[in-house]
Motif scaffolding. Sequence first.
Motif, PDB file in Angstrom:
ATOM      1  N   LEU A 175       0.933  -1.206   0.037  1.00  0.00           N
ATOM      2  CA  LEU A 175       0.048   0.119   0.049  1.00  0.00           C
ATOM      3  C   LEU A 175       0.925   1.334  -0.012  1.00  0.00           C
ATOM      4  CD1 LEU A 175      -2.643  -0.829   2.521  1.00  0.00           C
ATOM      5  CD2 LEU A 175      -3.114  -0.943   0.065  1.00  0.00           C
ATOM      6  N   ASP A 176       1.990   1.073   0.026  1.00  0.00           N
ATOM      7  CA  ASP A 176       2.963   2.331  -0.002  1.00  0.00           C
ATOM      8  C   ASP A 176       2.606   3.354  -1.049  1.00  0.00           C
ATOM      9  OD1 ASP A 176       4.399   1.097   2.260  1.00  0.00           O
ATOM     10  OD2 ASP A 176       6.154   0.507   1.140  1.00  0.00           O
ATOM     11  N   PHE A 177       2.268   3.016  -2.179  1.00  0.00           N
ATOM     12  CA  PHE A 177       2.020   3.870  -3.296  1.00  0.00           C
ATOM     13  C   PHE A 177       0.835   4.825  -2.663  1.00  0.00           C
ATOM     14  CE2 PHE A 177      -1.446   0.889  -3.881  1.00  0.00           C
ATOM     15  CZ  PHE A 177      -2.546   1.865  -4.565  1.00  0.00           C
ATOM     16  N   LEU A 178       0.197   4.670  -1.837  1.00  0.00           N
ATOM     17  CA  LEU A 178      -0.980   5.669  -1.452  1.00  0.00           C
ATOM     18  C   LEU A 178      -0.282   6.732  -0.704  1.00  0.00           C
ATOM     19  CD1 LEU A 178      -3.554   2.852   0.029  1.00  0.00           C
ATOM     20  CD2 LEU A 178      -3.721   4.230  -2.147  1.00  0.00           C
ATOM     21  N   ASN A 179       0.864   6.572  -0.406  1.00  0.00           N
ATOM     22  CA  ASN A 179       1.563   7.891   0.472  1.00  0.00           C
ATOM     23  C   ASN A 179       1.776   9.031  -0.492  1.00  0.00           C
ATOM     24  OD1 ASN A 179       1.787   6.538   3.016  1.00  0.00           O
ATOM     25  ND2 ASN A 179       3.323   5.351   2.480  1.00  0.00           N
ATOM     26  N   ARG A 180       2.044   8.684  -1.704  1.00  0.00           N
ATOM     27  CA  ARG A 180       2.219   9.644  -2.655  1.00  0.00           C
ATOM     28  C   ARG A 180       1.082  10.079  -3.131  1.00  0.00           C
ATOM     29  NH1 ARG A 180       5.490   5.134  -4.358  1.00  0.00           N
ATOM     30  NH2 ARG A 180       3.850   4.642  -6.082  1.00  0.00           N
ATOM     31  N   ILE A 181      -0.158   9.491  -3.049  1.00  0.00           N
ATOM     32  CA  ILE A 181      -1.236  10.285  -3.334  1.00  0.00           C
ATOM     33  C   ILE A 181      -1.933  11.066  -2.330  1.00  0.00           C
ATOM     34  CG2 ILE A 181      -3.770   9.554  -3.935  1.00  0.00           C
ATOM     35  CD1 ILE A 181      -2.841   7.029  -5.069  1.00  0.00           C
ATOM     36  N   PHE A 182      -1.785  10.575  -1.196  1.00  0.00           N
ATOM     37  CA  PHE A 182      -2.205  11.516   0.065  1.00  0.00           C
ATOM     38  C   PHE A 182      -1.036  12.012   0.785  1.00  0.00           C
ATOM     39  CE2 PHE A 182      -5.561   8.116  -1.042  1.00  0.00           C
ATOM     40  CZ  PHE A 182      -6.566   8.844  -1.245  1.00  0.00           C
ATOM     41  N   THR A 183      -0.809  13.044   0.463  1.00  0.00           N
ATOM     42  CA  THR A 183       0.762  13.810   1.095  1.00  0.00           C
ATOM     43  C   THR A 183       0.328  14.437   2.171  1.00  0.00           C
ATOM     44  OG1 THR A 183       0.400  15.566  -0.369  1.00  0.00           O
ATOM     45  CG2 THR A 183       1.625  13.913  -1.103  1.00  0.00           C
ATOM     46  N   PHE A 184      -0.952  14.954   2.424  1.00  0.00           N
ATOM     47  CA  PHE A 184      -1.142  15.899   3.559  1.00  0.00           C
ATOM     48  C   PHE A 184      -1.815  15.268   4.897  1.00  0.00           C
ATOM     49  CE2 PHE A 184      -5.068  16.075   1.354  1.00  0.00           C
ATOM     50  CZ  PHE A 184      -6.211  15.912   2.090  1.00  0.00           C
ATOM     51  N   SER A 185      -2.406  13.847   4.578  1.00  0.00           N
ATOM     52  CA  SER A 185      -3.092  13.116   5.692  1.00  0.00           C
ATOM     53  C   SER A 185      -2.782  11.852   5.436  1.00  0.00           C
ATOM     54  CB  SER A 185      -4.456  13.675   5.613  1.00  0.00           C
ATOM     55  OG  SER A 185      -5.209  12.917   6.742  1.00  0.00           O
ATOM     56  N   PRO A 186      -2.535  11.090   6.437  1.00  0.00           N
ATOM     57  CA  PRO A 186      -2.541   9.614   6.239  1.00  0.00           C
ATOM     58  C   PRO A 186      -3.635   8.951   5.375  1.00  0.00           C
ATOM     59  CG  PRO A 186      -2.123  10.100   8.481  1.00  0.00           C
ATOM     60  CD  PRO A 186      -2.526  11.346   7.871  1.00  0.00           C
ATOM     61  N   TYR A 187      -3.207   7.957   4.255  1.00  0.00           N
ATOM     62  CA  TYR A 187      -4.075   7.545   3.437  1.00  0.00           C
ATOM     63  C   TYR A 187      -5.359   6.715   4.076  1.00  0.00           C
ATOM     64  CZ  TYR A 187      -1.463   3.062   3.920  1.00  0.00           C
ATOM     65  OH  TYR A 187      -0.962   1.972   4.179  1.00  0.00           O
ATOM     66  N   HIS A 188      -5.081   6.294   5.258  1.00  0.00           N
ATOM     67  CA  HIS A 188      -5.996   5.386   6.001  1.00  0.00           C
ATOM     68  C   HIS A 188      -7.210   6.132   6.728  1.00  0.00           C
ATOM     69  CE1 HIS A 188      -3.824   5.858   9.679  1.00  0.00           C
ATOM     70  NE2 HIS A 188      -2.669   5.700   8.982  1.00  0.00           N
ATOM     71  N   THR A 189      -6.874   7.385   6.835  1.00  0.00           N
ATOM     72  CA  THR A 189      -7.932   8.251   7.145  1.00  0.00           C
ATOM     73  C   THR A 189      -9.288   8.289   6.215  1.00  0.00           C
ATOM     74  OG1 THR A 189      -6.930  10.261   6.608  1.00  0.00           O
ATOM     75  CG2 THR A 189      -6.400   9.232   8.631  1.00  0.00           C
ATOM     76  N   PHE A 190      -8.970   8.062   4.860  1.00  0.00           N
ATOM     77  CA  PHE A 190     -10.174   8.123   3.972  1.00  0.00           C
ATOM     78  C   PHE A 190     -10.791   6.680   3.626  1.00  0.00           C
ATOM     79  CE2 PHE A 190      -6.953  11.371   3.279  1.00  0.00           C
ATOM     80  CZ  PHE A 190      -7.727  12.520   3.235  1.00  0.00           C
ATOM     81  N   ASN A 191     -11.973   6.779   3.086  1.00  0.00           N
ATOM     82  CA  ASN A 191     -12.450   5.615   2.724  1.00  0.00           C
ATOM     83  C   ASN A 191     -12.112   5.378   1.306  1.00  0.00           C
ATOM     84  OD1 ASN A 191     -14.204   5.337   5.016  1.00  0.00           O
ATOM     85  ND2 ASN A 191     -15.727   6.742   4.121  1.00  0.00           N
ATOM     86  N   LEU A 192     -11.285   4.129   1.012  1.00  0.00           N
ATOM     87  CA  LEU A 192     -10.592   3.814  -0.112  1.00  0.00           C
ATOM     88  C   LEU A 192     -11.368   2.429  -0.577  1.00  0.00           C
ATOM     89  CD1 LEU A 192      -6.924   5.055   0.464  1.00  0.00           C
ATOM     90  CD2 LEU A 192      -8.862   6.135  -0.394  1.00  0.00           C
ATOM     91  N   LEU A 193     -11.470   2.226  -1.741  1.00  0.00           N
ATOM     92  CA  LEU A 193     -11.718   0.956  -2.421  1.00  0.00           C
ATOM     93  C   LEU A 193     -10.719   0.813  -3.569  1.00  0.00           C
ATOM     94  CD1 LEU A 193     -13.115  -1.522  -3.088  1.00  0.00           C
ATOM     95  CD2 LEU A 193     -14.861  -0.452  -4.296  1.00  0.00           C
ATOM     96  N   ILE A 194      -9.742  -0.124  -3.425  1.00  0.00           N
ATOM     97  CA  ILE A 194      -8.727  -0.361  -4.483  1.00  0.00           C
ATOM     98  C   ILE A 194      -8.808  -1.588  -5.398  1.00  0.00           C
ATOM     99  CG2 ILE A 194      -6.240  -0.792  -4.713  1.00  0.00           C
ATOM    100  CD1 ILE A 194      -6.021   0.563  -1.888  1.00  0.00           C
ATOM    101  N   ILE A 195      -9.156  -1.550  -6.583  1.00  0.00           N
ATOM    102  CA  ILE A 195      -9.177  -2.451  -7.472  1.00  0.00           C
ATOM    103  C   ILE A 195      -7.674  -2.654  -8.106  1.00  0.00           C
ATOM    104  CG2 ILE A 195     -10.236  -3.405  -9.641  1.00  0.00           C
ATOM    105  CD1 ILE A 195     -12.306  -2.942  -7.054  1.00  0.00           C
TER     106      ILE A 195
END
Length: 294
Positions: free
Chosen positions: A35-55
């Motif tokens: 899931l490390d690629f999500l850190n580049r998408i959500f730079t201002f807040s941890p990605y796990h604070t959002f509701n995500l559905l990854i295909i």
Amino acid sequence: MQKFLYLCKYKNKLENEFKNDDLEILIATMNRDSLDFLNRIFTFSPYHTFNLLIINQTTEKQLLHSDYPNVKVINVFEKGLSKSRNHALRLATGKIILIADDDVVYPEGFQETILKAYNANSTVPIICFQTLTTEGKPFSRYAKTPFFFGTNNLNKVLSIEVTARLEALRDTNCIYNEWFGLGARFQDAETLFFLRRAIKSGLRVLFYPENIVIHESHSSSDEVTSDRLIYAKMAGFYKRFGVGAYYYLLKYLFFLWRKRYVSLAGLYPKLKTGLKGIQDYKEILKTKEETLHG
């Protein structure tokens, strides 16, 4: 009594407003095992604070997993961006969904911008926003004020600018056309045909002039001389315009020559590629698996 009625109306309005938990972000990606690629998408807040559905389109040897309850991962073993989008639409649970790719960046406040737009436009089922480039410039020449799209002015809408009320999509069976899009037979225009289907199903599509996402200024659709794009574009023209696609093919070739993207001698191979796209789409129509003018 009058004050009590006013308070009740105000309370009901607040209860009906969309909140952060109502937004779900649908991310299409490939061959991920972290899931490390999500850190580049959500730079201002941890990605796990959002509701995500990854295909994650992958193989059985390279699976992606999540330990976060609001970061859901689905590993699928088939290819095609439109197929990935449709998997996400089937499995999503958010009241509002945001279409996402794995190469974008979300600026601070993007979620609030989306929710504000829906709360201000309570009857609109689909809202498209703006993209900024990594240089901080508008990705396209956007309108200054909101307007509703028609079926003929959707060409420049990026997939990452699209949000929708999930219930409205399901009520009208609004899904992506799996013949079109990266990884499909015709590798272009999946967003165009998705939004055209929405409008033809009676869903209004609003443009809202606010930025919600950052992307590099280059897009795969910019490859105007590539055989992949010409082949797919002409198939799409036949889907939209029938025999008029032959006119648009000649017009497109003239555009390539006028802009000096292709020499006069180089036009014939491009003509053959475009005709091949039209012919292959016509063959698909014969199978009854696809319909014209979508």
